[in-house]
Write a protein that holds these residues in place. Sequence first.
Motif, mmCIF file in Angstrom:
data_model
loop_
_atom_site.group_PDB
_atom_site.id
_atom_site.type_symbol
_atom_site.label_atom_id
_atom_site.label_comp_id
_atom_site.label_asym_id
_atom_site.label_seq_id
_atom_site.Cartn_x
_atom_site.Cartn_y
_atom_site.Cartn_z
ATOM 1 N N GLN A 121 37.418 56.083 39.893
ATOM 2 C CA GLN A 121 37.088 55.113 38.849
ATOM 3 C C GLN A 121 37.388 53.677 39.274
ATOM 4 O O GLN A 121 37.409 52.775 38.450
ATOM 5 N N ARG A 122 37.609 53.462 40.553
ATOM 6 C CA ARG A 122 38.011 52.126 41.029
ATOM 7 C C ARG A 122 36.925 51.076 40.781
ATOM 8 O O ARG A 122 35.722 51.394 40.785
ATOM 9 N N ALA A 123 37.372 49.858 40.540
ATOM 10 C CA ALA A 123 36.453 48.738 40.340
ATOM 11 C C ALA A 123 35.693 48.458 41.637
ATOM 12 O O ALA A 123 36.257 48.590 42.731
ATOM 13 N N THR A 160 37.430 46.016 44.171
ATOM 14 C CA THR A 160 38.841 46.204 44.477
ATOM 15 C C THR A 160 39.146 45.806 45.921
ATOM 16 O O THR A 160 38.357 46.116 46.831
ATOM 17 N N ALA A 186 47.620 46.074 33.478
ATOM 18 C CA ALA A 186 46.375 45.639 34.112
ATOM 19 C C ALA A 186 46.475 44.189 34.586
ATOM 20 O O ALA A 186 45.936 43.830 35.638
ATOM 21 N N GLN A 223 41.781 49.517 38.402
ATOM 22 C CA GLN A 223 40.981 48.772 37.433
ATOM 23 C C GLN A 223 41.799 47.606 36.892
ATOM 24 O O GLN A 223 42.142 47.558 35.707
ATOM 25 N N ASP A 231 40.522 41.385 34.846
ATOM 26 C CA ASP A 231 39.742 40.290 35.426
ATOM 27 C C ASP A 231 40.443 38.985 35.066
ATOM 28 O O ASP A 231 40.263 38.442 33.985
#
Length: 328
Positions: free
Chosen positions: A188-190, A193, A219, A290, A293
């Motif tokens: 599920q990694r962004a 990353t 986060a 994750q 941002d």
Amino acid sequence: MLLLVLIAAGAAAAWWLQAPLPQRAGAAVGGAPLELEIEPGTTPRGVARAAVQAGLDVRPDLLYWWFRLSGKDRDIRAGNYEIPRGTSPQALLQKLVRGEEALRAVTLVEGWNWRQVRQALARAEQLRPDSAALSDAELMAALERPGVPPEGRFFPDTYTYAKGSSDLNVLRRALHAMDRRLEAAWAQRAPDTPLKSAEQALILASIVEKETGRAEDRAQVAGVFANRLRIGMLLQTDPTVIYGLGERFDGNLRRRDLTTDTPFNTYTRTGLPPTPIAMPGKASLLAAVQPADTRALYFVARGDGSSHFSTTLDEHNRAVNRYQRGQK
């Protein structure tokens, strides 16, 4: 007449199967359950004898014939059982056939390091300490992970086990649990990353675990470290330095500790440390892959468990003065 005898015998048998099995006086102090251990390969007759030896005040041949007549005598499972006061022959057989062993539990806590895991296993009730005589390298080889350091490899959770089980079995389950959690998180990694592998995700997650006082900050903390990794900036995270000090850490992190180079000193070395520094939980694993941002490059503890995040060094220094030094 014969019919009446058969009816009476059937009624007596039915009553006996439901009636509480008596225990010998003193067999279980204070009403505690009896402990019955059945070794692998024990015959049904041997199980009946073991039950009587454990403290049940009943003729072993009666138990044996009940096992036989039930048709389930070959389904009795080996294991360690607790027989509460008031257990009937029928309930006893059901317990043995279902394999309802006496269970204990050990909890591995999020954020613990490997030394603390070892200590918890050593204290665990009736858990066989097979790992105690093994070095870390020998232990990981026994778990079929030769050459892999144990730090951070075990998922923090509560694990139940049968009395007399090996602590290696508990560790094996925790190891496989972390494998599954890490694999799921890495999937599920962004897309952007800076992490290159699931191994790096595990290391970063362990740092996030140690740096986070409040769940809602995970986060954001991960976002700060991700930003620093992208630009090659030192992570400068105290928990890695403390981990590198090991048992030399006395609770007070000094300036000289921050400037003394070790493989885990993220004030003197760029990038991630060589191994995890603790066991991360599921939330920290997900935060590592994750991250928020954010443009923040700094954070400082407010003193209430939360953190203040800053995008510039000037803003960060003001936050340090306010929250760490009590200056307005």
